[in-house]
Enzyme design. Structure first.
Site, PDB file in Angstrom:
ATOM      1  CD  GLU A 164     -15.646   3.366   3.925  1.00 38.25           C
ATOM      2  OE1 GLU A 164     -16.082   2.699   2.980  1.00 38.25           O
ATOM      3  OE2 GLU A 164     -15.210   2.861   4.973  1.00 38.25           O
TER       4      GLU A 164
ATOM      5  N   GLY B  15     -25.001  -1.327   6.195  1.00 42.02           N
ATOM      6  CA  GLY B  15     -23.806  -2.183   6.151  1.00 42.02           C
ATOM      7  C   GLY B  15     -22.597  -1.298   6.355  1.00 42.02           C
TER       8      GLY B  15
ATOM      9  NE  ARG C 103     -14.019  -2.110   5.531  1.00 36.83           N
ATOM     10  CZ  ARG C 103     -13.155  -1.260   6.115  1.00 36.83           C
ATOM     11  NH1 ARG C 103     -12.445  -1.657   7.150  1.00 36.83           N
ATOM     12  NH2 ARG C 103     -12.988  -0.039   5.659  1.00 36.83           N
TER      13      ARG C 103
ATOM     14  CE  LYS D 278     -20.859   5.735   2.348  1.00 37.45           C
ATOM     15  NZ  LYS D 278     -20.926   6.833   3.284  1.00 37.45           N
TER      16      LYS D 278
ATOM     17  CG  LEU E 104     -13.944  10.071   7.267  1.00 32.59           C
ATOM     18  CD1 LEU E 104     -14.333   8.920   6.350  1.00 32.59           C
ATOM     19  CD2 LEU E 104     -12.584  10.577   6.874  1.00 32.59           C
TER      20      LEU E 104
ATOM     21  CE  LYS F 115     -33.495   6.592  -1.181  1.00 32.93           C
ATOM     22  NZ  LYS F 115     -34.677   5.792  -1.393  1.00 32.93           N
TER      23      LYS F 115
ATOM     24  CB  CYS G 166     -18.796   2.683  10.706  1.00 27.30           C
ATOM     25  SG  CYS G 166     -17.154   3.275  10.264  1.00 27.30           S
TER      26      CYS G 166
ATOM     27  CE  LYS H 297      -4.261   0.075   2.313  1.00 26.32           C
ATOM     28  NZ  LYS H 297      -5.084   0.148   3.511  1.00 26.32           N
TER      29      LYS H 297
ATOM     30  CB  THR I 205     -14.447   3.665  16.267  1.00 24.19           C
ATOM     31  OG1 THR I 205     -14.598   4.621  15.213  1.00 24.19           O
ATOM     32  CG2 THR I 205     -15.697   3.633  17.118  1.00 24.19           C
TER      33      THR I 205
END
Ligand SMILES: NC(=O)c1ccc[n+]([C@@H]2O[C@H](COP(=O)([O-])OP(=O)(O)OC[C@H]3O[C@@H](n4cnc5c(N)ncnc54)[C@H](O)[C@@H]3O)[C@@H](O)[C@H]2O)c1
Length: 467
Positions: free
Chosen positions: A155, A257, A327, A320, A153, A251, A260, A35, A121
């Site tokens: 994603e 999902g 995940r 989303k 924040l 909504k 978080c 990475k 977190t």
């Protein structure tokens, strides 16, 4: 100002790049060497709108550096932000192994005083424990202060959220360290709330649990709509216009999902268990969500019986839109069930296909477009509301599918439009459309010819990929 960010995932990378953007000298450290070498060349390994451009710009201007050498990462750092993962452990609690390893690494390499800021977190009490851990590792002449700075924040809009954060939470029992971190965030010009360290930790979990509650609540109302004949879109709109309720997170859909909400709600539940406190709403929120994720699959089973051998297209894989993160994505659970059913599955997603291919390999056909995914399909499941899907021409479903049967987990289309397009359309919390229609009778000869052609084309495509 010298900042080091430990962990270059969704949070760490966005944090590091945004700090560089406002003028700080930033070193991003990760144990994932692959990475780091990708990032060093200006390539962003995750899909996050605007991130790669900002990354390149700050690399070119010399404010952003990447390393997988923890010693080099710690040498100059005045502030060390830790943003490593805290995934769900087997029992549902937050797994702190990555955090503890990162802290041990930092502790072993610190050569001067620093403020360690925990962005990951973590359950209430963790920051205090990390402070103690560092005291035990570092030499007596080095002073480290620990500050909690949970991240909010989203994603898919990480950069936007960083520059327009509703609030920046800074939790510490050391007022001086709190002031220093607050100063660091000044260029962003966002509201700052300073709290004690435990409150900051709980603000993060309580916020996510509350948002998850809103989602599970509206999903329950949606299910009730299906029994009563009400329409969830109208109900949600009418509720959301009340400012005390607010329209966001109302909504209805196929459940939450992502990296978080699922893990944070479960970790909070574990924390309540530790204190022997029965947080009833939270338990229900989790339960409702896992039931909601089954809704479409169960509806399809009820309507079709077995899905064995059926051509099934899954549109949208990420949890989303505007992210490649899969995940806990509802689509992944659905695909697993469809594989068990021995369905013939094609999938489409503008960003997440690579990650899904790593999971399922040649068991799926990976389509580059919605057209290719739905060609010759018996059933379509819509799992993510990407614009490519919401703006897709409804008229193409009957044209390309064997049977235009759509289960929409994100309420992407209007009921009138679905009816006019002649598709059988089952969504969430709304009337089912054209359910009893005899689809074969409504096809024109021209459509039949095109359908036959696409059947053959699609069969070839499936065979090539699946063999
Ligand atoms: N993803 C989100 O939208 C989001 C939003 C708010 C808060 N959070 C929280 O932020 C934290 C990070 O989440 P993420 O999604 O960015 O995680 P991620 O899995 O995308 O990235 C974590 C990174 O940490 C690296 N890492 C692991 N151990 C390390 C070590 N010892 N030293 C250096 N690097 C190490 C990994 O290689 C990886 O690159 C989590 O606690 C998460 O709950 C995430």
């Amino acid at each position: 100002m010298e900042i080091t960010v430990v962990g270059t995932g969704y949070v760490g990378l966005v944090t590091g790049v945004c700090f560089a953007e406002v003028g700080y000298n930033v070193t991003c450290f990760d144990i994932d060497e692959q990475k780091i070498s990708t990032l060093s060349t200006g390539i962003c390994p995750i899909y996050e709108p605007g991130l790669e451009e900002m990354l390149k710009k700050n690399l070119d201007e010399g404010r952003l550096h990447f390393t997988s050498d923890s010693k080099a990462a710690c040498t100059k750092a005045e502030f060390i932000f830790i943003a490593v993962g805290t995934p769900e452990d087997e029992d549902g609690s937050a797994n702190l192994d990555y955090l503890e390893a990162a802290v041990a690494d930092i502790g072993a390499n610190l050569t001067k005083d620093a403020v360690v800021v925990i962005k990951s977190t973590v359950p209430v009490g963790t920051n205090e424990r990390i402070g103690q851990m560092l005291q035990d590792i570092i030499p007596g002449n080095i002073h480290v202060k620990v500050v909690s700075n949970p991240e909010f924040l989203r994603e898919g809009s990480g950069i936007l959220d960083t520059f327009h954060a509703d609030r920046i939470v800074i939790g510490t029992d050391d007022l001086e360290a709190g002031r220093e971190v607050a100063q660091l965030f000044e260029p962003f010009g966002r509201p700052i709330i300073q709290t004690d360290i435990r409150s900051a930790e709980l603000i993060k979990y309580a916020s996510n649990a509350f948002l998850a509650t809103k989602i599970s609540f509206i999903n329950e109302v949606a299910n009730l709509c299906e029994y009563t004949g009400a329409n969830i879109e109208d109900v949600a709109k009418g509720m959301g216009m009340d400012e005390r309720i607010g329209s966001q997170f109302l909504k209805a859909g196929i459940g939450y999902g992502g990296s978080c909400f699922p893990k944070d709600t479960k970790a909070l539940e574990k924390l309540t268990e530790y204190y022997n406190y029965d947080f009833k709403i939270l338990r229900s929120v989790i339960e409702v969500n896992s039931r909601q994720k089954q809704q479409l699959f169960l509806k399809a089973k009820k309507m079709l019986g077995s899905l064995r051998g059926k051509r099934v297209a899954v549109l949208g894989l990420a949890f989303k839109p505007h992210t490649d993160d899969i995940r806990e994505a509802p689509a992944i659970e659905l695909i697993t069930q469809l594989i068990e059913e021995q369905a013939d599955i094609s999938v489409y997603d503008p960003a997440a296909v690579g990650k899904v291919e790593e999971l399922f390999g040649s068991r799926l056909y990976y389509a580059d477009t919605v057209d290719l995914a739905i060609k010759g399909a018996d059933v379509v499941f819509i799992m993510t509301e990407w614009p490519q899907i919401t703006q897709y021409d409804l008229g193409r479903y009957p044209l390309l599918m064997r049977e235009p049967l759509i289960f929409d987990g994100r309420n992407c289309y209007g009921l009138v439009e679905a009816e006019l397009a002649g598709i059988t359309y089952i969504s969430i919390g709304r009337k089912a459309i054209n359910v009893n229609r005899n689809l074969e009778n409504s096809k024109t000869p021209a459509l039949e010819t095109e359908l036959e052609e696409t059947r053959i084309e699609s069969a070839i495509l499936h065979k090539v990929k699946l063999s």
